[in-house]
Design an enzyme around this catalytic site. Structure first.
Site, PDB file in Angstrom:
ATOM      1  N   HIS A 130      63.985  36.017  31.172  1.00  0.00           N
ATOM      2  CA  HIS A 130      63.366  34.706  30.952  1.00  0.00           C
ATOM      3  C   HIS A 130      64.283  33.802  30.132  1.00  0.00           C
ATOM      4  O   HIS A 130      64.432  32.609  30.435  1.00  0.00           O
ATOM      5  CB  HIS A 130      62.024  34.873  30.242  1.00  0.00           C
ATOM      6  CG  HIS A 130      61.018  35.658  31.029  1.00  0.00           C
ATOM      7  ND1 HIS A 130      59.802  36.044  30.513  1.00  0.00           N
ATOM      8  CD2 HIS A 130      61.050  36.138  32.310  1.00  0.00           C
ATOM      9  CE1 HIS A 130      59.126  36.727  31.437  1.00  0.00           C
ATOM     10  NE2 HIS A 130      59.881  36.798  32.517  1.00  0.00           N
ATOM     11  N   TYR A 136      70.042  29.063  32.552  1.00  0.00           N
ATOM     12  CA  TYR A 136      70.387  28.674  33.929  1.00  0.00           C
ATOM     13  C   TYR A 136      69.887  27.264  34.238  1.00  0.00           C
ATOM     14  O   TYR A 136      70.595  26.454  34.862  1.00  0.00           O
ATOM     15  CB  TYR A 136      69.763  29.690  34.882  1.00  0.00           C
ATOM     16  CG  TYR A 136      69.908  29.389  36.349  1.00  0.00           C
ATOM     17  CD1 TYR A 136      71.150  29.291  36.965  1.00  0.00           C
ATOM     18  CD2 TYR A 136      68.769  29.236  37.145  1.00  0.00           C
ATOM     19  CE1 TYR A 136      71.264  29.047  38.331  1.00  0.00           C
ATOM     20  CE2 TYR A 136      68.874  28.985  38.502  1.00  0.00           C
ATOM     21  CZ  TYR A 136      70.126  28.891  39.092  1.00  0.00           C
ATOM     22  OH  TYR A 136      70.233  28.650  40.443  1.00  0.00           O
TER      23      TYR A 136
END
Length: 354
Positions: A130, A136
């Site tokens: 997560h 990202y």
């Protein structure tokens, strides 16, 4: 006959060292070897582990092209919409890390049952995934990572939530802490409530609603897909945490005193106020059909659900203003994400949304 022999001239097994399943308690296990998984004492812990494995995914498998285009389009998002996204990235980027650290540094050492530890290892990995997801997203959109990942220091409503939950770890991290006393078990239960019931079961859910509201409009779909994955993971985390708390209560009834119950109710009421303040900070003028009043109703609704599941009385009697959230959980992952390699949820239909 007290011993049986292995093949090939190996030393005989000493049956006296075989673990009695009844000794494999969650806390203060009497078994000789805490690492021996079989026989299982808690089937629910192993089931949660298998559900987590079936939900495996990686952020880099989710396409971000549409999000990048919309984020950088002059007419793509309003300032209010950008604020919602940025505040949620700021909270979750640190919140997930705090949960992972708590598992590794505070919880794991004191859980003495191997199948529960097996799940905790899986959950710690998922918390790392997560946190990877937020990196990202930040990298894909070209955001200032320092601004996002440092937001818990600079935004009062985020700092307040994080500090509140972190304070519940202090007692467990003190030298000499043990769960061999009633007081120690009570502190441990408060930590579990803080991270599973409050952080993952209340604080995270407002953010899910906000981000998935974009996704419902087919906007910021890459972030939305990742939040769907995270929501499904968190549902398993929450269910495991509830089972963990309730089993510790059952095995240590002397710790579940009226005073502790009152203290936990007050903790959750305080958490609800922190979450309402956070919703106001994210939605100062309302956006996407969302406003702070709706979140006051929603946070009360989910807080009551959490309270009832650990045997405590509801406090708010609120309705659910976002019934589509349960529909989001019920959806199975059948699309191919534009021919990417995202792993489908093999058992999503069997998960209990809460």
């Amino acid at each position: 006959m007290s011993q049986c022999c292995g093949g090939g001239g190996e030393k005989p097994y000493d049956l006296s060292k075989r673990i009695n399943v009844e000794d494999k308690r969650l806390l203060n296990c009497k078994a000789v070897d805490v690492n021996q998984l079989w026989p299982l004492k808690y089937e629910w812990a192993w089931e949660h582990y298998l559900n987590g494995c079936a939900n495996n995914w990686m952020p880099s498998e989710v396409p971000m092209q549409k999000d990048i285009s919309l984020w950088h389009s002059p007419d793509g998002l309003t300032d209010a919409e950008r604020l919602v996204i940025m505040r949620n990235l700021g909270f979750f980027s640190t919140g997930e890390s705090l949960v992972g650290n708590n598992i590794v540094l505070a919880i794991f050492e004191h859980i003495t049952n191997p199948e529960a530890r097996q799940y905790l290892l899986r959950q710690a990995y998922e918390e790392a995934v997560h946190t990877h997801a937020f990196h990202y997203i930040v990298e894909s959109l070209g955001l200032d990572g320092r601004e996002v990942f440092n937001m818990y220091h600079e935004v009062d409503s985020i700092r307040g939530k994080d500090e509140f939950v972190m304070s519940l770890t202090e007692a467990i991290m003190r030298p000499g802490f043990t769960t061999e006393t009633v007081e120690g078990i009570q502190e441990f239960i408060k930590n579990l409530v803080g991270f599973y019931v409050i952080m993952e079961g209340i604080f995270f859910y407002s953010g899910f609603v906000m981000i998935l509201s974009f996704h419902r409009q087919n906007r910021m779909t890459g972030i939305g897909e990742q939040f769907q994955y995270i929501l499904r993971d968190e549902t398993v985390h929450l269910n495991f945490g509830i089972d963990l708390i309730n089993t510790i209560k059952e095995e240590n009834p002397e710790a579940w005193t009226p005073e502790l119950r009152r203290e936990i109710v007050e903790m959750i009421r305080k958490a609800v106020e922190f979450e309402i303040a956070y919703a106001k900070a994210c939605l100062p003028e309302g956006v996407l059909g969302l406003n702070a009043d709706l979140f006051r109703e929603y946070v009360g609704y989910i807080a009551d659900r959490r309270l009832r599941r650990i045997g405590l009385p509801a406090q708010y009697r609120s309705r659910n203003p976002f019934p589509w959230m349960s529909e989001t959980m019920d959806l199975t992952k059948e699309k191919n994400f534009f021919e990417t390699r995202v792993t489908e949820y093999q058992s999503a239909g069997s998960l209990i949304w809460d």
